[in-house]
Design a protein around this motif. Structure first.
Motif, PDB file in Angstrom:
ATOM      1  N   VAL A 153       0.775  -1.098   0.264  1.00 31.96           N
ATOM      2  CA  VAL A 153      -0.020  -0.190   0.024  1.00 31.96           C
ATOM      3  C   VAL A 153       0.803   1.065  -0.037  1.00 31.96           C
ATOM      4  O   VAL A 153       1.663   1.371   1.008  1.00 31.96           O
ATOM      5  N   ASP A 154       0.630   2.008  -0.762  1.00 28.96           N
ATOM      6  CA  ASP A 154       1.293   3.401  -1.073  1.00 28.96           C
ATOM      7  C   ASP A 154       0.339   4.436  -0.534  1.00 28.96           C
ATOM      8  O   ASP A 154      -0.830   4.527  -1.074  1.00 28.96           O
ATOM      9  N   ILE A 155       0.452   5.474   0.615  1.00 33.96           N
ATOM     10  CA  ILE A 155      -0.755   6.383   0.837  1.00 33.96           C
ATOM     11  C   ILE A 155      -0.188   7.589   0.333  1.00 33.96           C
ATOM     12  O   ILE A 155       0.903   8.048   1.030  1.00 33.96           O
ATOM     13  N   PHE A 156      -0.765   8.267  -0.182  1.00 30.64           N
ATOM     14  CA  PHE A 156      -0.340   9.560  -0.851  1.00 30.64           C
ATOM     15  C   PHE A 156      -1.266  10.710   0.069  1.00 30.64           C
ATOM     16  O   PHE A 156      -2.391  10.746  -0.064  1.00 30.64           O
ATOM     17  N   THR A 157      -0.364  11.628   0.478  1.00 29.63           N
ATOM     18  CA  THR A 157      -0.977  12.640   1.473  1.00 29.63           C
ATOM     19  C   THR A 157      -0.002  13.768   1.263  1.00 29.63           C
ATOM     20  O   THR A 157       1.011  13.993   0.873  1.00 29.63           O
ATOM     21  N   ARG A 158      -0.686  15.131   1.807  1.00 29.00           N
ATOM     22  CA  ARG A 158      -0.049  16.311   1.570  1.00 29.00           C
ATOM     23  C   ARG A 158       0.877  16.536   2.475  1.00 29.00           C
ATOM     24  O   ARG A 158       0.986  16.283   3.785  1.00 29.00           O
ATOM     25  N   ARG A 159       2.118  17.146   1.950  1.00 31.18           N
ATOM     26  CA  ARG A 159       3.140  17.424   3.049  1.00 31.18           C
ATOM     27  C   ARG A 159       2.957  18.871   3.631  1.00 31.18           C
ATOM     28  O   ARG A 159       2.596  19.864   2.934  1.00 31.18           O
ATOM     29  N   SER A 214      -2.401  16.514  -7.682  1.00 28.10           N
ATOM     30  CA  SER A 214      -2.442  15.644  -8.824  1.00 28.10           C
ATOM     31  C   SER A 214      -1.174  15.442  -9.582  1.00 28.10           C
ATOM     32  O   SER A 214      -0.974  14.676  -9.874  1.00 28.10           O
ATOM     33  N   ALA A 215      -0.608  16.748  -9.976  1.00 24.80           N
ATOM     34  CA  ALA A 215       0.730  16.496 -10.474  1.00 24.80           C
ATOM     35  C   ALA A 215       1.646  15.860  -9.898  1.00 24.80           C
ATOM     36  O   ALA A 215       2.598  15.329 -10.226  1.00 24.80           O
ATOM     37  N   GLY A 216       1.834  16.180  -8.402  1.00 24.18           N
ATOM     38  CA  GLY A 216       2.636  15.196  -7.654  1.00 24.18           C
ATOM     39  C   GLY A 216       2.624  13.788  -7.818  1.00 24.18           C
ATOM     40  O   GLY A 216       3.522  13.051  -7.657  1.00 24.18           O
ATOM     41  N   ILE A 217       1.305  13.408  -7.709  1.00 25.57           N
ATOM     42  CA  ILE A 217       1.042  11.806  -7.822  1.00 25.57           C
ATOM     43  C   ILE A 217       1.464  11.239  -9.176  1.00 25.57           C
ATOM     44  O   ILE A 217       1.929  10.202  -9.300  1.00 25.57           O
ATOM     45  N   MET A 218       1.082  11.987 -10.007  1.00 26.01           N
ATOM     46  CA  MET A 218       1.467  11.727 -11.687  1.00 26.01           C
ATOM     47  C   MET A 218       3.196  11.615 -11.728  1.00 26.01           C
ATOM     48  O   MET A 218       3.575  10.713 -12.298  1.00 26.01           O
ATOM     49  N   GLN A 219       3.978  12.655 -10.850  1.00 26.75           N
ATOM     50  CA  GLN A 219       4.959  12.582 -11.151  1.00 26.75           C
ATOM     51  C   GLN A 219       5.648  11.466 -10.294  1.00 26.75           C
ATOM     52  O   GLN A 219       6.643  10.573 -10.900  1.00 26.75           O
ATOM     53  N   ALA A 220       5.163  10.907  -9.326  1.00 21.24           N
ATOM     54  CA  ALA A 220       5.508   9.823  -8.524  1.00 21.24           C
ATOM     55  C   ALA A 220       5.230   8.415  -9.238  1.00 21.24           C
ATOM     56  O   ALA A 220       5.946   7.437  -9.117  1.00 21.24           O
ATOM     57  N   ARG A 229       3.907   2.284   2.746  1.00 19.60           N
ATOM     58  CA  ARG A 229       4.669   3.540   2.726  1.00 19.60           C
ATOM     59  C   ARG A 229       3.896   4.592   2.337  1.00 19.60           C
ATOM     60  O   ARG A 229       2.668   4.808   1.664  1.00 19.60           O
ATOM     61  N   VAL A 230       3.955   5.864   3.216  1.00 18.63           N
ATOM     62  CA  VAL A 230       3.471   7.197   3.145  1.00 18.63           C
ATOM     63  C   VAL A 230       4.305   7.977   2.311  1.00 18.63           C
ATOM     64  O   VAL A 230       5.546   8.239   2.809  1.00 18.63           O
ATOM     65  N   ARG A 231       3.632   8.602   1.303  1.00 16.15           N
ATOM     66  CA  ARG A 231       4.493   9.534   0.251  1.00 16.15           C
ATOM     67  C   ARG A 231       3.797  10.587   0.530  1.00 16.15           C
ATOM     68  O   ARG A 231       2.533  11.152   0.191  1.00 16.15           O
ATOM     69  N   HIS A 232       4.691  11.568   0.784  1.00 16.48           N
ATOM     70  CA  HIS A 232       4.253  13.093   0.959  1.00 16.48           C
ATOM     71  C   HIS A 232       4.251  14.113  -0.169  1.00 16.48           C
ATOM     72  O   HIS A 232       5.508  14.030  -0.666  1.00 16.48           O
ATOM     73  N   VAL A 233       3.328  14.517  -0.543  1.00 17.55           N
ATOM     74  CA  VAL A 233       3.240  15.225  -1.989  1.00 17.55           C
ATOM     75  C   VAL A 233       3.282  16.700  -1.559  1.00 17.55           C
ATOM     76  O   VAL A 233       2.355  17.263  -0.576  1.00 17.55           O
ATOM     77  N   ALA A 245      -6.118   9.938 -10.876  1.00 18.59           N
ATOM     78  CA  ALA A 245      -4.968   8.732 -10.795  1.00 18.59           C
ATOM     79  C   ALA A 245      -5.563   7.418 -11.495  1.00 18.59           C
ATOM     80  O   ALA A 245      -4.939   6.905 -12.242  1.00 18.59           O
ATOM     81  N   ALA A 246      -6.923   7.284 -11.010  1.00 23.91           N
ATOM     82  CA  ALA A 246      -7.366   5.944 -11.616  1.00 23.91           C
ATOM     83  C   ALA A 246      -7.513   6.044 -13.063  1.00 23.91           C
ATOM     84  O   ALA A 246      -7.268   5.074 -13.968  1.00 23.91           O
ATOM     85  N   ASP A 247      -7.850   7.172 -13.607  1.00 24.88           N
ATOM     86  CA  ASP A 247      -8.109   7.087 -15.216  1.00 24.88           C
ATOM     87  C   ASP A 247      -6.696   7.025 -15.893  1.00 24.88           C
ATOM     88  O   ASP A 247      -6.522   6.586 -16.975  1.00 24.88           O
ATOM     89  N   ARG A 248      -5.721   7.898 -15.155  1.00 22.23           N
ATOM     90  CA  ARG A 248      -4.432   7.828 -15.752  1.00 22.23           C
ATOM     91  C   ARG A 248      -3.676   6.593 -15.862  1.00 22.23           C
ATOM     92  O   ARG A 248      -3.138   6.007 -16.613  1.00 22.23           O
ATOM     93  N   TRP A 249      -3.895   5.672 -14.450  1.00 25.13           N
ATOM     94  CA  TRP A 249      -3.132   4.412 -14.250  1.00 25.13           C
ATOM     95  C   TRP A 249      -4.353   3.199 -15.162  1.00 25.13           C
ATOM     96  O   TRP A 249      -3.910   2.134 -15.036  1.00 25.13           O
ATOM     97  N   ARG A 250      -5.347   3.689 -15.509  1.00 30.57           N
ATOM     98  CA  ARG A 250      -6.465   2.750 -16.150  1.00 30.57           C
ATOM     99  C   ARG A 250      -6.568   1.432 -15.216  1.00 30.57           C
ATOM    100  O   ARG A 250      -6.754   0.177 -15.391  1.00 30.57           O
TER     101      ARG A 250
END
Length: 440
Positions: free
Chosen positions: A50-56, A97-103, A72-76, A129-134
């Motif tokens: 599990v990767d958890i994306f949250t704001r820094r 969203s741009a930060g997630i796409m970059q990750a 893993r907690v990923r701070h964007v 994100a779901a649309d981008r990653w299909r």
């Protein structure tokens, strides 16, 4: 023939406005944080990354941090680290969203099997994100603007129209919607026109290894509280929505009815300012002084979960007087510790409390004082409710929640792969005349 179950290997969870690493009970940290952290832990225990994306929110926050092995907690970075309220975050969704796409560029295109977003802000990002990653998008609202606006506390501003629109968009975009209770499923269908076949009911859980029954007197000694006497407890964020003022008004009424009770009564409010409560951070202290009960009231900052469990065990009663509550984790935590709950008859609290506590209609002080006073006077009934509370809470472990959640994940993955909308997992009770997917 139905397709075999498709077990996700990697899940991207999105929690834009609050990190699972934050201490629940103040600011924007609350039940959502607990839900994200606990379900992620359980998924990892089953071998699912599990990767958890949250704001820094601070410069010292690491870009990545492990919650537990496999999570893993990923701070964007999205906007200034500090000084942004939750209400300001819609303007930062593009940056987030741009930060997630970059990750996502650092991993293979098929790295994630599913996106699970929490709260409407995350749903907006999860949609992209779901649309981008299909992959499939599963979304949990946690709270909904239209529901909150139907049950506003006095003086609490309504949720903005922009949030309502954003929630409608997420409902339309999600492959699956998770509701905490049957009532919340009904609200999604009636207030947001969610297709019933997309809605699955998966109750949240409680950490049954931390929140356990214990000796009340020993808990009070550990917390430096009077061993004898009566303790009434409120736990939660300090904001009008949670109605902590009800506890103080009840205490004032109890002392008016029986002035001698002052010698044995302690009232504890455990939490920190949040939401609209941030604009009036000392309102409860002022209310306590105005009611003439400040000598019996203790204000306690949020504490770690083992200490929180001690507070639950120490209390005679826990009050949960919220104006709106999608489930009520405080209620189920208190009950797991063997403490009866007196709660508002709203939202998901009837499910969380069950028959093991007392539900009060409305927020009128006399009705709440009557309910509390009757339980304080009746030791036998209070002890019986405490015993029933432990049995009731035992049904809501996070393991059971995650088992049910995985069934929804598998179905969403299958549907996305097939390009179809399957029948509900199990036809549950009819909501507004049509069946909803209810995980039994």
């Amino acid at each position: 023939m139905p397709m075999a179950a498709v077990e996700p290997r990697r899940v991207a969870m999105i929690s834009v406005h609050t990190s699972p690493l934050e201490q629940p009970g103040t600011g924007d940290a609350g039940g959502l944080n607990v839900y994200v952290a606990e379900t992620a832990r359980e998924l990892a225990a089953r071998g699912i990354e599990v990767d958890i994306f949250t704001r820094r929110t601070t410069g010292e926050t690491p870009v990545e941090a492990d919650l537990v092995p496999g999570v893993r907690v990923r701070h964007v970075t999205a906007g200034p680290y500090e000084g942004l309220a939750k209400e300001d975050l819609p303007g930062q969704l593009c940056a987030f969203s741009a930060g997630i796409m970059q990750a996502g560029l650092s991993v293979p295109e098929d790295h994630y099997d599913l996106v699970h977003s929490h709260y409407w802000l995350s749903g907006q990002v999860g949609w992209l994100a779901a649309d981008r990653w299909r992959v499939a998008l599963v979304h949990t609202m946690h709270t909904m603007a239209r529901v909150k606006n139907l049950h506003l506390a006095d003086g609490d501003p309504p949720e903005p129209r922009g949030r309502e629109i954003g929630e409608v968009q997420v409902v339309e975009a999600a492959d699956r919607l998770i509701a905490n209770t049957d009532d919340e499923a009904r609200e999604l269908i009636e207030l947001y026109a969610a297709p019933p076949a997309k809605v699955s009911v998966v109750p949240p859980g409680v950490d049954l290894t931390t929140f356990t029954p214990g000796d009340r007197r020993e808990a009070r000694r550990a917390l430096g509280l009077p061993v004898d006497g009566e303790l009434l407890l409120f736990v939660g964020r300090i904001q009008p929505l949670k109605a902590p003022d009800v506890l103080l008004r009840v205490a004032g009424e109890l002392l008016r009815r029986d002035p001698a009770r002052r010698e044995r009564l302690t009232v504890a409010v455990l939490g920190g300012p949040s939401g609209s409560g941030l604009t009036r951070p000392h309102e409860l202290e002022e209310l306590a002084r105005g009611l003439g009960i400040d000598d019996v009231v203790r204000f306690v900052r949020p504490v770690a979960r083992p200490v929180l469990a001690q507070w639950y065990r120490a209390a005679d009663l826990v009050l949960v007087p919220s104006h709106s509550e999608s489930f009520g984790l405080v209620a189920i935590e208190a009950q797991a510790c063997g403490t009866p709950v007196v709660a508002a008859h709203v939202g998901g609290l009837p499910t969380a409390v069950g028959d093991a506590g007392v539900l009060v209609d409305g927020h009128a002080t006399p009705a709440w004082a009557d309910a509390v006073e009757s339980l304080l006077r009746d030791d036998r009934r209070r002890l019986a409710l405490g015993s029933a509370a432990v049995s009731h809470a035992a049904q809501f472990g996070w393991g059971a929640t995650t088992d049910r959640l995985l069934e929804v994940y598998q179905q969403a993955i299958r549907e996305r792969a097939n390009g179809t909308n399957e029948s509900p997992i199990d036809e549950g009770q009819s909501l507004v005349g049509v069946p909803t997917a209810v995980i039994p």
